[in-house]
Motif scaffolding. Sequence first.
Motif, mmCIF file in Angstrom:
data_model
loop_
_atom_site.group_PDB
_atom_site.id
_atom_site.type_symbol
_atom_site.label_atom_id
_atom_site.label_comp_id
_atom_site.label_asym_id
_atom_site.label_seq_id
_atom_site.Cartn_x
_atom_site.Cartn_y
_atom_site.Cartn_z
ATOM 1 N N LYS A 1 76.972 -1.174 33.467
ATOM 2 C CA LYS A 1 76.319 -1.510 34.700
ATOM 3 C C LYS A 1 76.527 -1.844 35.471
ATOM 4 N N VAL A 2 75.941 -1.847 36.868
ATOM 5 C CA VAL A 2 76.974 -2.574 37.754
ATOM 6 C C VAL A 2 76.071 -3.366 39.334
ATOM 7 N N LYS A 3 75.267 -4.525 39.480
ATOM 8 C CA LYS A 3 74.618 -4.913 40.641
ATOM 9 C C LYS A 3 74.991 -4.026 42.093
ATOM 10 N N LEU A 4 73.897 -4.017 42.308
ATOM 11 C CA LEU A 4 73.953 -3.494 44.094
ATOM 12 C C LEU A 4 72.789 -3.970 44.864
ATOM 13 N N GLY A 5 72.687 -4.686 45.466
ATOM 14 C CA GLY A 5 71.423 -4.882 46.355
ATOM 15 C C GLY A 5 70.580 -5.566 45.556
ATOM 16 N N GLY A 6 71.225 -5.929 44.456
ATOM 17 C CA GLY A 6 70.079 -7.117 43.494
ATOM 18 C C GLY A 6 69.147 -6.025 42.939
ATOM 19 N N ARG A 7 69.661 -5.421 42.884
ATOM 20 C CA ARG A 7 69.553 -3.818 41.697
ATOM 21 C C ARG A 7 70.283 -3.406 41.040
ATOM 22 N N THR A 8 69.607 -3.022 39.591
ATOM 23 C CA THR A 8 70.927 -2.382 38.972
ATOM 24 C C THR A 8 71.656 -1.380 38.389
ATOM 25 N N PHE A 9 72.527 -0.397 38.606
ATOM 26 C CA PHE A 9 72.543 0.913 38.479
ATOM 27 C C PHE A 9 73.606 1.725 37.416
ATOM 28 N N THR A 10 73.575 2.475 36.922
ATOM 29 C CA THR A 10 74.302 3.032 35.888
ATOM 30 C C THR A 10 75.151 4.067 36.187
ATOM 31 N N VAL A 11 76.384 3.522 35.316
ATOM 32 C CA VAL A 11 77.390 4.412 35.898
ATOM 33 C C VAL A 11 77.574 4.848 35.312
ATOM 34 N N VAL A 12 77.315 7.074 35.733
ATOM 35 C CA VAL A 12 77.242 8.039 35.238
ATOM 36 C C VAL A 12 79.099 8.595 35.331
ATOM 37 N N GLY A 13 79.546 8.354 36.132
ATOM 38 C CA GLY A 13 80.747 9.145 36.030
ATOM 39 C C GLY A 13 82.001 8.421 36.925
ATOM 40 N N LEU A 14 83.252 8.965 36.153
ATOM 41 C CA LEU A 14 84.105 8.232 37.123
ATOM 42 C C LEU A 14 85.278 8.917 38.473
ATOM 43 N N ALA A 15 85.318 8.708 39.135
ATOM 44 C CA ALA A 15 85.940 10.599 40.233
ATOM 45 C C ALA A 15 87.808 9.572 41.254
ATOM 46 N N ARG A 16 87.813 10.493 41.258
ATOM 47 C CA ARG A 16 89.065 10.028 41.623
ATOM 48 C C ARG A 16 89.559 10.626 43.248
ATOM 49 N N THR A 17 90.031 9.418 43.771
ATOM 50 C CA THR A 17 90.292 9.683 45.120
ATOM 51 C C THR A 17 90.626 11.015 45.700
ATOM 52 N N PRO A 18 90.097 11.792 46.678
ATOM 53 C CA PRO A 18 90.768 12.832 46.835
ATOM 54 C C PRO A 18 92.080 13.153 48.181
ATOM 55 N N VAL A 19 92.847 13.842 48.009
ATOM 56 C CA VAL A 19 94.685 13.723 48.556
ATOM 57 C C VAL A 19 94.008 13.840 50.094
ATOM 58 N N GLY A 20 94.654 12.961 50.205
ATOM 59 C CA GLY A 20 94.041 12.649 52.460
ATOM 60 C C GLY A 20 92.352 11.913 52.764
#
Length: 296
Positions: free
Chosen positions: A229-248
């Motif tokens: 779980k992460v907090k954002l703007g006072g709300r709780t969000f569930t982490v559903v995935g991790l993404a890699r940075t696109p090249v460029g």
Amino acid sequence: MFFATYMLVELRRRLGRTVLTALGLAVGVGLVVTVSALSKGLDEAQAKVLDPLTGVGTDLSVTRPIRFDPQTGPQGLSDADRKALREEMGGARIGLRGLGKPGEKFSRDDFVPNGQLSFPAGRVAKVRNQDGVKDAAGSLTLSAVHIEGTVPEQPAGGGRGTFVQPAGPPESIDATSRSVTGIDVSRPALAPVTPGQIISGRYLSSKKSRETVLNVAYARQHDLAAGDKVKLGGRTFTVVGLARTPVGGQASDLYVELGELQALSGRKGRVNAINVRAESSNDVAAVAASIRQSFT
């Protein structure tokens, strides 16, 4: 029956030639199978190596960078745009006034622009309907600033809209900032993060709320994984995935559904980027000129 008997007799009588012929056929079949396997393996390896490039995803990215002149301020903006800029970047967004009495504990979240001027989301549909455009999707990228600590003593002279330097020690206030992007989940191929960039977990769902995909570098830095779980703007969000940075490409720390970020940041119906896919590579220049003209 006679021909079958004759064939078998001849094969036995010329055993050496029969063996050589069989070996030749075996070698030929083996070579064909080997070449086919190598070709398929090369295609798969090439697709895997080039897969990060697909994260760039779009032919055009439309933004409105804010250009400032030290003497006259923002350049090339209409009165309406100047008003919108004041609302987005004015003193009401970040400041210490109204947090409470000096010495009281406080915690607040603000969303500030990242150097791009936002515009009505209705422009996305207008761009999508232009000649030469195959599809378009809007997004909103902001900096999420979290401030907490103790309300400091404020010296006289700090008027409305003025950020007052705290009189107390620096450790009395703690500020952290993260970049967050709201994406159009209905058009994942044109989003700043695509399903092909997910390396763990899954992509955002259009049927569920309070979900987020994290940039893998940010997740590793903060020891986060799918299901946390992460907090954002006072709300709780569930982490559903991790993404890699696109090249460029340009990555954010968090990705959420566009409507949720608009609501959290008080920017309903606003975006600050449009990802555009042209019908053909030959149309890119004409499409870019047409879009630029529509924003003037």
